[in-house]
Design an enzyme around this catalytic site. Structure first.
Site, PDB file in Angstrom:
ATOM      1  CB  CYS A   1       2.402   7.184 -13.001  1.00 49.14           C
ATOM      2  SG  CYS A   1       2.059   7.181 -11.341  1.00 49.14           S
TER       3      CYS A   1
ATOM      4  CG  HIS B   1       6.517   6.469 -13.075  1.00 48.98           C
ATOM      5  ND1 HIS B   1       6.356   7.248 -12.103  1.00 48.98           N
ATOM      6  CD2 HIS B   1       5.494   5.450 -12.450  1.00 48.98           C
ATOM      7  CE1 HIS B   1       5.441   7.413 -11.296  1.00 48.98           C
ATOM      8  NE2 HIS B   1       4.921   6.114 -11.133  1.00 48.98           N
TER       9      HIS B   1
ATOM     10  CG  ASN C   1       4.815   6.512  -7.649  1.00 51.63           C
ATOM     11  OD1 ASN C   1       4.483   7.588  -8.424  1.00 51.63           O
ATOM     12  ND2 ASN C   1       3.878   5.261  -7.976  1.00 51.63           N
TER      13      ASN C   1
HETATM   14  N1  ACO Z   1       5.493  -3.209   5.006  1.00 51.82           N
HETATM   15  C1  ACO Z   1       5.560  -4.515   5.458  1.00 51.82           C
HETATM   16  N2  ACO Z   1       4.814  -5.708   5.048  1.00 51.82           N
HETATM   17  C2  ACO Z   1       4.018  -5.253   3.855  1.00 51.82           C
HETATM   18  C3  ACO Z   1       3.940  -3.744   3.619  1.00 51.82           C
HETATM   19  C4  ACO Z   1       4.582  -2.890   4.171  1.00 51.82           C
HETATM   20  N3  ACO Z   1       4.500  -1.563   3.951  1.00 51.82           N
HETATM   21  N4  ACO Z   1       2.988  -3.811   2.503  1.00 51.82           N
HETATM   22  C5  ACO Z   1       2.661  -5.130   2.194  1.00 51.82           C
HETATM   23  N5  ACO Z   1       3.191  -5.825   3.161  1.00 51.82           N
HETATM   24  C6  ACO Z   1       3.100  -7.359   3.210  1.00 51.82           C
HETATM   25  C7  ACO Z   1       1.882  -7.937   2.937  1.00 51.82           C
HETATM   26  O1  ACO Z   1       0.850  -7.851   3.516  1.00 51.82           O
HETATM   27  C8  ACO Z   1       2.164  -9.309   2.464  1.00 51.82           C
HETATM   28  O2  ACO Z   1       2.017  -9.963   3.455  1.00 51.82           O
HETATM   29  P1  ACO Z   1       1.270 -11.578   3.628  1.00 51.82           P
HETATM   30  O3  ACO Z   1       2.347 -12.249   2.603  1.00 51.82           O
HETATM   31  O4  ACO Z   1       1.452 -11.776   4.943  1.00 51.82           O
HETATM   32  O5  ACO Z   1      -0.044 -11.389   2.980  1.00 51.82           O
HETATM   33  C9  ACO Z   1       3.822  -9.177   1.989  1.00 51.82           C
HETATM   34  O6  ACO Z   1       4.058  -7.937   2.524  1.00 51.82           O
HETATM   35  C10 ACO Z   1       3.779  -9.221   0.592  1.00 51.82           C
HETATM   36  O7  ACO Z   1       2.976  -8.129  -0.177  1.00 51.82           O
HETATM   37  P2  ACO Z   1       2.953  -8.086  -1.680  1.00 51.82           P
HETATM   38  O8  ACO Z   1       1.990  -7.129  -2.042  1.00 51.82           O
HETATM   39  O9  ACO Z   1       2.841  -9.394  -2.146  1.00 51.82           O
HETATM   40  O10 ACO Z   1       4.232  -7.363  -1.850  1.00 51.82           O
HETATM   41  P3  ACO Z   1       4.988  -6.928  -3.128  1.00 51.82           P
HETATM   42  O11 ACO Z   1       6.556  -7.633  -3.232  1.00 51.82           O
HETATM   43  O12 ACO Z   1       4.146  -7.439  -4.501  1.00 51.82           O
HETATM   44  O13 ACO Z   1       5.510  -5.655  -2.965  1.00 51.82           O
HETATM   45  C11 ACO Z   1       4.339  -3.300  -3.975  1.00 51.82           C
HETATM   46  C12 ACO Z   1       4.199  -4.565  -2.940  1.00 51.82           C
HETATM   47  C13 ACO Z   1       5.720  -2.873  -3.419  1.00 51.82           C
HETATM   48  C14 ACO Z   1       3.263  -2.504  -3.707  1.00 51.82           C
HETATM   49  C15 ACO Z   1       4.841  -3.890  -5.358  1.00 51.82           C
HETATM   50  O14 ACO Z   1       3.698  -4.964  -5.637  1.00 51.82           O
HETATM   51  C16 ACO Z   1       4.654  -2.611  -6.132  1.00 51.82           C
HETATM   52  O15 ACO Z   1       5.577  -1.965  -6.330  1.00 51.82           O
HETATM   53  N6  ACO Z   1       3.706  -2.839  -7.226  1.00 51.82           N
HETATM   54  C17 ACO Z   1       3.738  -1.812  -8.328  1.00 51.82           C
HETATM   55  C18 ACO Z   1       3.081  -0.419  -7.623  1.00 51.82           C
HETATM   56  C19 ACO Z   1       3.212   0.571  -8.531  1.00 51.82           C
HETATM   57  O16 ACO Z   1       3.971   0.759  -9.305  1.00 51.82           O
HETATM   58  N7  ACO Z   1       2.184   1.367  -8.516  1.00 51.82           N
HETATM   59  C20 ACO Z   1       2.009   2.513  -9.384  1.00 51.82           C
HETATM   60  C21 ACO Z   1       1.346   3.482  -8.745  1.00 51.82           C
HETATM   61  S1  ACO Z   1       1.591   4.709  -9.988  1.00 51.82           S
HETATM   62  C22 ACO Z   1      -0.042   5.667 -10.057  1.00 51.82           C
HETATM   63  O17 ACO Z   1      -0.659   5.653 -11.170  1.00 51.82           O
HETATM   64  C23 ACO Z   1      -0.502   6.506  -8.873  1.00 51.82           C
END
Ligand code: ACO
Length: 328
Positions: A114, A253, A283
């Protein structure tokens, strides 16, 4: 010889097919409320089965050429930032130059996830400013849907496809104000595609275990993203003796609205200065910043002298920012 560089044209392209939050709720155990509140995303554009990254990049490149009033043969080099190349080799940029009708020109890819567009902007601007090339087309292009595991709800809701292109051109004005790039390769597994490279070549086992798709520890990525984006934006601005108050637009980003909001808060930037289109595209990795820039350009709001900060983070882990002065 050090000369100036400006952006002569911007263009973008996103595939027609839309994948909404409601569509995703049919595939995995998720819902619109969770996705919207955790990420800000509503829709993503998804490439057709026969559309590869170069197809998206070529269309964005065509639009940038039209905006600049140039033909492809007036471009000296093509650079594509992508983690979803058509093939491991040759470079997607070779296919793009050929597809745009400029075979024989220099062409290479940048693979830093990214952060690809800000790294590419730094490299391509350097090539123009040092006099190596007069014009360079830089394209951020991704078909992330091709490496997304649509049975994993923690990643499949996040990613979409698209491409954005800029044409960098030698100029008397210098629009490149400052840059700050960094990377930390000590924990690649925080955000990576485990198989298909030389560490874990493709096998029936890697396919059975779905190791050719994006794997991510979302929480760890989130934590590092905010601090690195804030630091690199401040450093890039600082190179030009500017502060966040001097910024006309922040183009971050588009990975997560909560990350963007935190960065905005730390930099004390008013919301109207922050370009956000995550709700429409999700994303799109290295394509997200040029997609947002193309929308801003098309809105007619950009004015001569505007200061834009492009800031990104991603797999590597990697991060970076470029401070840019807009010249019409
Ligand atoms: N729908 C419903 N529930 C979900 C989903 C979903 N799509 N995904 C995860 N959950 C659940 C999890 O299982 C967890 O449940 P549990 O508490 O029973 O275990 C709960 O939701 C919370 O999950 P978290 O992972 O703690 O959620 P968080 O608030 O951290 O959000 C997210 C997750 C959106 C992925 C966030 O961490 C994030 O955006 N992180 C950065 C990701 C990012 O920017 N990546 C860049 C990629 S760029 C590249 O180089 C390709």
């Amino acid at each position: 010889m050090v000369r100036g560089v400006r952006i002569a044209g911007v263009g973008s392209y996103a595939p027609e097919r839309i994948l909404s939050n409601e569509d995703l709720a049919q595939l995995v155990n998720t819902n619109d409320e969770w996705i919207t509140s955790r990420t800000g995303m509503k829709r993503r554009h998804i490439a057709a089965a026969d559309q590869a990254t170069s197809d998206l990049a070529i269309e964005a490149g065509r639009r940038a050429l039209a905006r600049a009033g140039l033909s492809a043969c007036e471009i000296d080099a093509f650079v594509v930032a992508t983690v979803t190349p058509d093939y491991p080799f040759p470079a997607t940029a070779c296919l793009v130059a050929n597809g745009l009708g400029a075979p024989g020109k220099a062409a290479f890819d940048i693979g830093i996830a990214c952060s690809g567009f800000v790294y590419g902007l730094t490299v391509a601007s350097g090539l123009v400013r040092s006099g190596v090339f007069r014009r360079v087309m830089l394209i951020g292009a991704e078909a992330l849907s091709k490496i997304t595991n649509y049975t994993d709800r923690s990643t499949c809701v996040l990613f979409g496809d698209g491409a954005g292109a800029v044409i960098l051109e030698a100029s008397e004005q210098n629009c490149f104000l400052g840059t700050s790039l960094g990377a930390d390769g000590s924990k690649p597994e925080v955000l990576f595609q485990p198989a298909g490279g030389s560490r874990m070549p493709a096998s029936t086992q890697t396919i059975e275990e779905n190791l050719h798709s994006i794997h991510m520890s979302g929480k760890e990525v989130f934590k590092f993203a905010v601090s690195k984006m804030v630091d690199s934006a401040l450093t890039a601005l600082g190179e030009a003796s500017l502060s966040p108050d001097d910024m006309t637009y922040l183009i971050p980003h588009q990975a997560n609205l909560r990350i963007i909001d935190s960065v905005t808060k730390y930099l004390k930037v008013p919301a109207e200065k922050v370009v956000v289109n995550i709700q429409e595209y999700g994303n799109t990795s290295s394509a997200s910043i040029p997609l947002a820039l193309a929308e801003l350009d098309a809105s007619g709001k950009l004015k001569e002298g505007d200061v834009i900060v492009f800031v990104a983070f991603g797999g590597g882990l990697s991060w970076g920012a470029v401070a840019w002065r807009w010249a019409a």
